[in-house]
Design a protein around this motif. Structure first.
Motif, mmCIF file in Angstrom:
data_model
loop_
_atom_site.group_PDB
_atom_site.id
_atom_site.type_symbol
_atom_site.label_atom_id
_atom_site.label_comp_id
_atom_site.label_asym_id
_atom_site.label_seq_id
_atom_site.Cartn_x
_atom_site.Cartn_y
_atom_site.Cartn_z
ATOM 1 N N ALA A 101 -46.799 -7.057 10.296
ATOM 2 C CA ALA A 101 -47.551 -6.089 9.480
ATOM 3 C C ALA A 101 -46.634 -5.429 8.463
ATOM 4 O O ALA A 101 -47.015 -5.228 7.302
ATOM 5 N N ASN A 102 -45.411 -5.102 8.879
ATOM 6 C CA ASN A 102 -44.458 -4.482 7.962
ATOM 7 C C ASN A 102 -44.051 -5.440 6.843
ATOM 8 O O ASN A 102 -43.915 -5.028 5.693
ATOM 9 N N ALA A 103 -43.872 -6.711 7.171
ATOM 10 C CA ALA A 103 -43.507 -7.698 6.146
ATOM 11 C C ALA A 103 -44.632 -7.845 5.123
ATOM 12 O O ALA A 103 -44.384 -7.898 3.912
ATOM 13 N N SER A 104 -45.856 -7.879 5.595
ATOM 14 C CA SER A 104 -47.009 -7.974 4.693
ATOM 15 C C SER A 104 -47.111 -6.723 3.816
ATOM 16 O O SER A 104 -47.376 -6.817 2.606
ATOM 17 N N LEU A 105 -46.887 -5.581 4.406
ATOM 18 C CA LEU A 105 -46.920 -4.324 3.663
ATOM 19 C C LEU A 105 -45.808 -4.279 2.623
ATOM 20 O O LEU A 105 -46.026 -3.851 1.484
ATOM 21 N N GLN A 106 -44.627 -4.751 2.966
ATOM 22 C CA GLN A 106 -43.512 -4.771 2.019
ATOM 23 C C GLN A 106 -43.797 -5.697 0.843
ATOM 24 O O GLN A 106 -43.441 -5.389 -0.298
ATOM 25 N N GLN A 107 -44.450 -6.815 1.099
ATOM 26 C CA GLN A 107 -44.783 -7.747 0.024
ATOM 27 C C GLN A 107 -45.720 -7.082 -0.991
ATOM 28 O O GLN A 107 -45.486 -7.145 -2.202
ATOM 29 N N VAL A 108 -46.755 -6.436 -0.503
ATOM 30 C CA VAL A 108 -47.690 -5.753 -1.398
ATOM 31 C C VAL A 108 -47.000 -4.574 -2.083
ATOM 32 O O VAL A 108 -47.229 -4.314 -3.264
ATOM 33 N N SER A 109 -46.126 -3.897 -1.363
ATOM 34 C CA SER A 109 -45.395 -2.761 -1.936
ATOM 35 C C SER A 109 -44.526 -3.189 -3.110
ATOM 36 O O SER A 109 -44.425 -2.466 -4.106
ATOM 37 N N ARG A 110 -43.898 -4.343 -3.001
ATOM 38 C CA ARG A 110 -43.071 -4.837 -4.112
ATOM 39 C C ARG A 110 -43.919 -5.124 -5.345
ATOM 40 O O ARG A 110 -43.528 -4.795 -6.472
ATOM 41 N N THR A 111 -45.087 -5.695 -5.154
ATOM 42 C CA THR A 111 -45.995 -5.949 -6.274
ATOM 43 C C THR A 111 -46.436 -4.634 -6.900
ATOM 44 O O THR A 111 -46.428 -4.471 -8.125
ATOM 45 N N TYR A 112 -46.803 -3.679 -6.065
ATOM 46 C CA TYR A 112 -47.238 -2.351 -6.514
ATOM 47 C C TYR A 112 -46.109 -1.651 -7.271
ATOM 48 O O TYR A 112 -46.323 -1.081 -8.341
ATOM 49 N N GLN A 113 -44.907 -1.711 -6.737
ATOM 50 C CA GLN A 113 -43.755 -1.088 -7.383
ATOM 51 C C GLN A 113 -43.500 -1.708 -8.755
ATOM 52 O O GLN A 113 -43.225 -1.005 -9.727
ATOM 53 N N GLY A 114 -43.602 -3.025 -8.850
ATOM 54 C CA GLY A 114 -43.420 -3.695 -10.138
ATOM 55 C C GLY A 114 -44.461 -3.267 -11.155
ATOM 56 O O GLY A 114 -44.142 -3.039 -12.326
ATOM 57 N N LEU A 115 -45.705 -3.151 -10.705
ATOM 58 C CA LEU A 115 -46.781 -2.722 -11.601
ATOM 59 C C LEU A 115 -46.548 -1.282 -12.068
ATOM 60 O O LEU A 115 -46.698 -0.979 -13.253
ATOM 61 N N LEU A 116 -46.163 -0.402 -11.162
ATOM 62 C CA LEU A 116 -45.888 0.986 -11.544
ATOM 63 C C LEU A 116 -44.729 1.065 -12.532
ATOM 64 O O LEU A 116 -44.756 1.875 -13.464
ATOM 65 N N SER A 117 -43.748 0.224 -12.357
ATOM 66 C CA SER A 117 -42.619 0.196 -13.286
ATOM 67 C C SER A 117 -43.082 -0.238 -14.679
ATOM 68 O O SER A 117 -42.689 0.353 -15.682
ATOM 69 N N GLN A 118 -43.935 -1.255 -14.733
ATOM 70 C CA GLN A 118 -44.461 -1.718 -16.023
ATOM 71 C C GLN A 118 -45.306 -0.637 -16.683
ATOM 72 O O GLN A 118 -45.223 -0.429 -17.899
ATOM 73 N N VAL A 119 -46.122 0.053 -15.898
ATOM 74 C CA VAL A 119 -46.964 1.124 -16.434
ATOM 75 C C VAL A 119 -46.086 2.237 -16.997
ATOM 76 O O VAL A 119 -46.348 2.763 -18.084
ATOM 77 N N SER A 120 -45.039 2.581 -16.284
ATOM 78 C CA SER A 120 -44.135 3.637 -16.733
ATOM 79 C C SER A 120 -43.459 3.246 -18.046
ATOM 80 O O SER A 120 -43.354 4.060 -18.966
ATOM 81 N N GLN A 121 -43.019 2.007 -18.142
ATOM 82 C CA GLN A 121 -42.384 1.536 -19.380
ATOM 83 C C GLN A 121 -43.380 1.537 -20.531
ATOM 84 O O GLN A 121 -43.040 1.928 -21.652
ATOM 85 N N SER A 122 -44.600 1.116 -20.259
ATOM 86 C CA SER A 122 -45.625 1.097 -21.307
ATOM 87 C C SER A 122 -45.950 2.508 -21.781
ATOM 88 O O SER A 122 -46.119 2.745 -22.977
ATOM 89 N N ALA A 123 -46.035 3.442 -20.841
ATOM 90 C CA ALA A 123 -46.323 4.833 -21.215
ATOM 91 C C ALA A 123 -45.192 5.402 -22.058
ATOM 92 O O ALA A 123 -45.440 6.101 -23.043
ATOM 93 N N ALA A 124 -43.952 5.094 -21.704
ATOM 94 C CA ALA A 124 -42.810 5.586 -22.484
ATOM 95 C C ALA A 124 -42.826 4.995 -23.889
ATOM 96 O O ALA A 124 -42.560 5.696 -24.878
ATOM 97 N N LEU A 125 -43.165 3.727 -23.988
ATOM 98 C CA LEU A 125 -43.252 3.075 -25.289
ATOM 99 C C LEU A 125 -44.360 3.707 -26.132
ATOM 100 O O LEU A 125 -44.160 4.011 -27.317
ATOM 101 N N LEU A 126 -45.499 3.956 -25.527
ATOM 102 C CA LEU A 126 -46.615 4.564 -26.243
ATOM 103 C C LEU A 126 -46.268 5.976 -26.697
ATOM 104 O O LEU A 126 -46.585 6.376 -27.821
ATOM 105 N N ARG A 127 -45.592 6.757 -25.832
ATOM 106 C CA ARG A 127 -45.165 8.097 -26.240
ATOM 107 C C ARG A 127 -44.213 8.019 -27.430
ATOM 108 O O ARG A 127 -44.288 8.825 -28.355
ATOM 109 N N GLY A 128 -43.311 7.030 -27.405
ATOM 110 C CA GLY A 128 -42.381 6.855 -28.524
ATOM 111 C C GLY A 128 -43.099 6.523 -29.814
ATOM 112 O O GLY A 128 -42.778 7.071 -30.875
ATOM 113 N N VAL A 129 -44.082 5.646 -29.735
ATOM 114 C CA VAL A 129 -44.854 5.272 -30.921
ATOM 115 C C VAL A 129 -45.630 6.484 -31.440
ATOM 116 O O VAL A 129 -45.652 6.748 -32.649
ATOM 117 N N CYS A 130 -46.230 7.223 -30.540
ATOM 118 C CA CYS A 130 -46.981 8.412 -30.952
ATOM 119 C C CYS A 130 -46.064 9.443 -31.601
ATOM 120 O O CYS A 130 -46.444 10.091 -32.578
#
Length: 128
Positions: free
Chosen positions: A79-108
């Motif tokens: 169960a922990n291994a399965s949770l860690q796998q999904v967590s890594r995907t979630y973490q990657g998505l949050l990182s991309q969202v954060s980078q996109s938001a920073a880029l958008l703030r810079g453009v604005c």
């Protein structure tokens, strides 16, 4: 105070497994909320993630002093291994969202349309 008997390792472990499964599903719900750009659903998911994580942490504290049979330990590891796998995907998505938001703030900011830092929930609307 927890309603679980503190002397029954199997019951505590089963509760932990239920929480781990629920947290995995909740992370997938959060990913869907991000994909659908649904802030209210994402915020609710964050709250549920916090509740589940807190419960899991309490159960892990209890399990440190309890005996568990090998099959149950293996279920927990799986169960922990399965949770860690999904967590890594979630973490990657949050990182991309954060980078996109920073880029958008810079453009604005470049176009003089940056939101006020005093505004608690910032909504970025600008045209490049």
């Amino acid at each position: 105070m927890s309603s679980l008997p503190t002397h029954d390792g199997a019951a505590v472990a089963q509760h932990y497994l239920q929480q781990a499964t629920a947290l995995r599903k909740e992370l997938l719900t959060a990913v869907d909320a991000i994909a659908q750009n649904s802030l209210p659903e994402f915020e609710q998911s964050l709250w549920r993630q916090e509740m589940l994580s807190s419960g899991m942490r309490r159960n892990l504290q209890l399990l440190r002093n309890l005996y568990l049979q090998t099959p149950l330990l293996e279920q927990m590891r799986s169960a922990n291994a399965s949770l860690q796998q999904v967590s890594r995907t979630y973490q990657g998505l949050l990182s991309q969202v954060s980078q996109s938001a920073a880029l958008l703030r810079g453009v604005c900011t470049l176009y003089g349309q940056a939101p006020s830092p005093a505004h608690h929930q910032q909504q970025l609307y600008c045209e490049a």
